[in-house]
Design a protein around this motif. Structure first.
Motif, mmCIF file in Angstrom:
data_model
loop_
_atom_site.group_PDB
_atom_site.id
_atom_site.type_symbol
_atom_site.label_atom_id
_atom_site.label_comp_id
_atom_site.label_asym_id
_atom_site.label_seq_id
_atom_site.Cartn_x
_atom_site.Cartn_y
_atom_site.Cartn_z
ATOM 1 N N ALA A 274 56.041 66.495 5.935
ATOM 2 C CA ALA A 274 54.815 67.192 5.554
ATOM 3 C C ALA A 274 53.830 67.313 6.717
ATOM 4 O O ALA A 274 53.150 68.335 6.854
ATOM 5 N N GLY A 275 53.743 66.288 7.545
ATOM 6 C CA GLY A 275 52.792 66.327 8.646
ATOM 7 C C GLY A 275 53.092 67.438 9.634
ATOM 8 O O GLY A 275 52.198 68.187 10.047
ATOM 9 N N THR A 276 54.363 67.568 10.019
ATOM 10 C CA THR A 276 54.736 68.625 10.956
ATOM 11 C C THR A 276 54.566 69.995 10.331
ATOM 12 O O THR A 276 54.071 70.935 10.970
ATOM 13 N N ILE A 277 54.957 70.138 9.065
ATOM 14 C CA ILE A 277 54.835 71.437 8.396
ATOM 15 C C ILE A 277 53.382 71.879 8.361
ATOM 16 O O ILE A 277 53.053 73.042 8.660
ATOM 17 N N ALA A 278 52.481 70.953 8.028
ATOM 18 C CA ALA A 278 51.065 71.308 7.963
ATOM 19 C C ALA A 278 50.521 71.675 9.337
ATOM 20 O O ALA A 278 49.759 72.643 9.483
ATOM 21 N N ALA A 279 50.896 70.910 10.360
ATOM 22 C CA ALA A 279 50.415 71.203 11.709
ATOM 23 C C ALA A 279 50.935 72.544 12.207
ATOM 24 O O ALA A 279 50.197 73.326 12.826
ATOM 25 N N VAL A 280 52.207 72.831 11.940
ATOM 26 C CA VAL A 280 52.779 74.105 12.371
ATOM 27 C C VAL A 280 52.136 75.260 11.611
ATOM 28 O O VAL A 280 51.818 76.305 12.195
ATOM 29 N N ALA A 281 51.939 75.076 10.299
ATOM 30 C CA ALA A 281 51.311 76.137 9.507
ATOM 31 C C ALA A 281 49.929 76.480 10.044
ATOM 32 O O ALA A 281 49.553 77.654 10.125
ATOM 33 N N ALA A 282 49.156 75.465 10.415
ATOM 34 C CA ALA A 282 47.829 75.727 10.974
ATOM 35 C C ALA A 282 47.923 76.417 12.331
ATOM 36 O O ALA A 282 47.125 77.303 12.645
#
Length: 704
Positions: A328-336
């Motif tokens: 979840a952490g990487t997905i959120a950072a990439v999405a931003a």
């Protein structure tokens, strides 16, 4: 030795090509006509006017569409003039059809098979428009389409000819069509990603570590060596010398040959060129960029910024950031980081074993539509003109050239002792050794990142082996066995080396284990390997893999023998003649190995590196001893946990910008600014498109 795992993967994630042949030929025809004609129909003009766009903006987008072989809507979205949702709403308004999102629960209706084909009118529509037939949970039929602005008149005529069908038609975005197809094929793609190669060609997969025959041979060798160690230790010592010294010296000779090639080649200022200009007037195809990410939230911003600077038309670039579904952490950072960048998308990988980079890449491969495809890692900072250089080389070569390896340059070589030696290794490998292997026609193991492929060739050999922890080296050999060629280019990618010992140890253990896996896999059938590679390629393979692994062990063995001999001399005086002979041979082999590496590494360094890195060469024996320890750990891990992927953590870069890279980035930025700020925000569809209304989402990334 060509397998069909790639075609299976393609079927699992089948997409309507965003740039089908009919659309390409239409754009080509329009480009061939006089630009002053500006062939906009009244319906096209009305649609563009409803978007509130100035005529100059539309003319510029049309010019780019003609030049890139795309369509005006894609160019407007790529330039950030409109969002995909705004464009779909305007097209729906022009056609009198609702613009709507595809419900996540909608099922795709397969039109294949006897008697299952669509009606004639729908077939006519599909020849012009990207479509998707679905069935809603309420059993209502829907035909979603993503028309191009250039096709509106033809689509409207077809709809008016069949007014009774208007009720099932809906307009959506092209990315929404792609996303829904990807979501419905996800589990099948994931299964094929894990087992595609091992199911179709088990003899080429590392899923099984040892065959029964290999296990028997290994058991006999270990038993024999153990018996000799007990019954005749000095005989064992002599046999080990006879086995290891030639391989150690052969590796040294190979490095000297690579250094000789460097000495004789002409070096341009700065060491890097762009490549032949023969393809400068050729229309750019779609280029796919795949990056596998896991626990990389700190790297997302820098990575997206570096990939956004790539010198390639935004409308012809698709960047897929492949993330584990439970990260979840990487997905959120990439999405931003990718919000407002229409060329980026997130591809999610269902959590499963083996948890490896090649499995993640295999999940994304069927979604890639580019004629060419490149792999990067989270810490990579490719020079912006690298895609252009690779494309020009491909255009100037025959189709059997399947892959190009770009050099990797360590930016933080001056930061620590470990990173300094790492930088020397990379300089010797990517700027000296691999180009030499390519020039003499030997098999070339890939470097894991900055590999540029012809996508068709990559699929023809089945993609990556999900169970091999150095999938790059294995893929290079499989390409060579299939009759393809691999070459190198000299436009680099910059990255940081590990600075902590535990990170370096884990990474080097994985490399050694993967090289041993690769050697075992391809030596299951030595006769077949000889037949595929030829005599020169076969012995080159042995030198590369078995020689490298043996050298890592031999270095520790030779140093241990020198230490033992020194102890004997100190305690009992001069050793016997045989021991003196072995001592002389060991000293010669070690000195030859060190000197060969020093010559190759120093000749490969640029001026900036030459001022900071050579001081580490005085401690080369200690660094190579660490490599030996990693090799021993790899042998043990191959038995206990063969498919474990000890991930190398990455951190936000503290390295100063490379001057050449910075200059290139400035040049590229200026070029991009001149074509309507293509790197600025254009948005993609929302990833939670479950409602019935197509909503603009200017800051929401695309998930596949």
């Amino acid at each position: 030795m060509r397998d069909d795992a790639g075609s299976l993967a393609d079927a699992a994630g089948r997409f309507y090509d965003p740039f089908p042949d009919s659309h390409k030929s239409g754009a080509a025809g329009l480009a061939a006509g006089p630009f002053a004609a500006r062939p906009f129909s009244d319906l096209m003009l009305a649609t563009l006017a409803s978007l509130g766009l100035a005529r100059g903006t539309c003319d510029d987008a049309w010019a780019r569409a003609c030049g890139n072989g795309t369509d005006i809507g894609l160019e407007l979205v790529s330039a950030g003039a409109v969002s995909e949702e705004m464009l779909a709403a305007a097209i729906g308004l022009a056609l009198g059809i609702a613009a709507e999102a595809i419900a996540e629960t909608a099922s795709i209706v397969d039109c294949e098979g006897p008697g299952a084909g669509p009606p004639f009118w729908e077939m006519e529509l599909c020849r012009t428009v990207r479509t998707l037939r679905v069935c809603t949970p309420c059993l209502e039929a829907r035909l979603f389409m993503a028309p191009r602005i250039e096709d509106l008149d033809a689509v409207l005529r077809l709809i008016d000819a069949h007014p009774g069908r208007r009720s099932i038609l809906r307009v959506t975005t092209l990315r929404a069509l792609q996303r829904h197809r990807a979501s419905t094929s996800l589990m099948q793609r994931a299964e094929i990603a894990r087992f595609g190669l091992s199911a179709c060609h088990p003899h080429l997969s590392a899923r099984q570590v040892w065959t029964g025959q290999q296990g028997m041979v290994a058991g006999v060798l270990i038993s024999g060596l153990s018996a000799l160690a007990v019954l005749a230790p000095w005989l064992l010592l002599h046999l080990l010398h006879l086995a290891m010294l030639p391989l150690f010296l052969a590796c040294a000779v190979a490095r000297l040959q690579a250094a000789r090639r460097l000495l004789s080649s002409r070096r341009t200022h700065g060491g890097f060129t762009v490549g032949p200009p023969g393809a400068s007037a050729t229309r750019r195809p779609v280029y796919s960029v795949l990056v596998a990410l896991h626990d990389e939230k700190e790297m997302a911003g820098e990575l997206v910024a570096a990939l956004s600077a790539l010198q390639w038309p935004t409308s012809r670039l698709e960047v897929m950031l492949v993330c584990e579904g439970d990260d979840a952490g990487t997905i959120a950072a990439v999405a931003a980081a990718i919000a407002g960048r229409p060329q980026f998308a997130i591809v999610l990988v269902p959590p499963s074993l083996p948890r490896t980079k090649p499995k993640a890449l295999n999940v994304a491969l069927p979604l890639a539509t580019g004629e060419f495809l490149v792999i990067y890692d989270a810490e990579d900072r490719p020079r912006p003109d690298q895609l252009e250089a690779a494309f020009q080389r491909f255009c100037a070569s025959e189709p059997r050239l399947a892959c190009l390896q770009a050099p990797l340059i360590v930016r933080n070589g001056a930061s620590s002792w470990l990173s300094g030696h790492f930088a020397l290794e990379y300089a010797a490998l990517f700027r000296g050794y691999l180009p030499w292997l390519s020039s003499v026609g030997l098999p070339l193991p890939l470097g894991g990142t900055s590999n540029h492929f012809r996508r068709d060739a990559l699929k023809a050999v089945g993609g990556w082996d999900s169970h091999n922890v150095t999938e790059d080296a294995d893929l290079g050999i499989r390409l060579c066995r299939a009759g393809y060629r691999i070459e190198t280019i000299d436009v680099p990618t910059f990255e940081d080396a590990p600075e902590r010992f535990i990170d370096w140890r884990n990474q080097r253990t994985r490399w050694m284990k993967g090289w041993l896996q690769t050697w075992l896999v391809h030596m299951r059938d030595p006769v077949g390997l000889w037949r595929d590679l030829g005599a020169k390629g076969f012995f080159g393979f042995q030198l590369l893999f078995f020689g490298m692994l043996t050298s890592a062990v031999a270095h520790a063995f030779l140093l241990a023998f020198l230490a033992y001999t020194a102890y004997v001399v100190w305690s009992a005086g001069s050793p016997d003649m045989l021991t003196q002979g072995l001592l002389a041979a060991d000293v010669f082999a070690l000195v030859a190995g060190y000197v060969a590496f020093v010559i190759l590494a120093t000749r490969a360094l640029d001026e900036e590196e030459a001022a900071a890195l050579p001081r580490h060469l005085w401690t080369l024996p200690a660094y190579w001893l660490l490599i030996s320890l990693a090799a021993f750990r790899a042998f043990r891990q191959l038995k206990s946990d063969p498919h474990a992927w000890e991930k190398t953590p990455h951190y936000a870069s503290r390295s100063p910008a490379i001057p050449a890279m910075a200059a290139a980035a400035v040049s590229v930025t200026a070029r991009l600014d001149a074509i309507a700020d293509q790197d600025n925000a254009g948005s993609g569809p929302a990833h939670d498109m479950a409602g019935s209304v197509l909503r603009p989402s200017a800051a929401t990334p695309i998930h596949l």
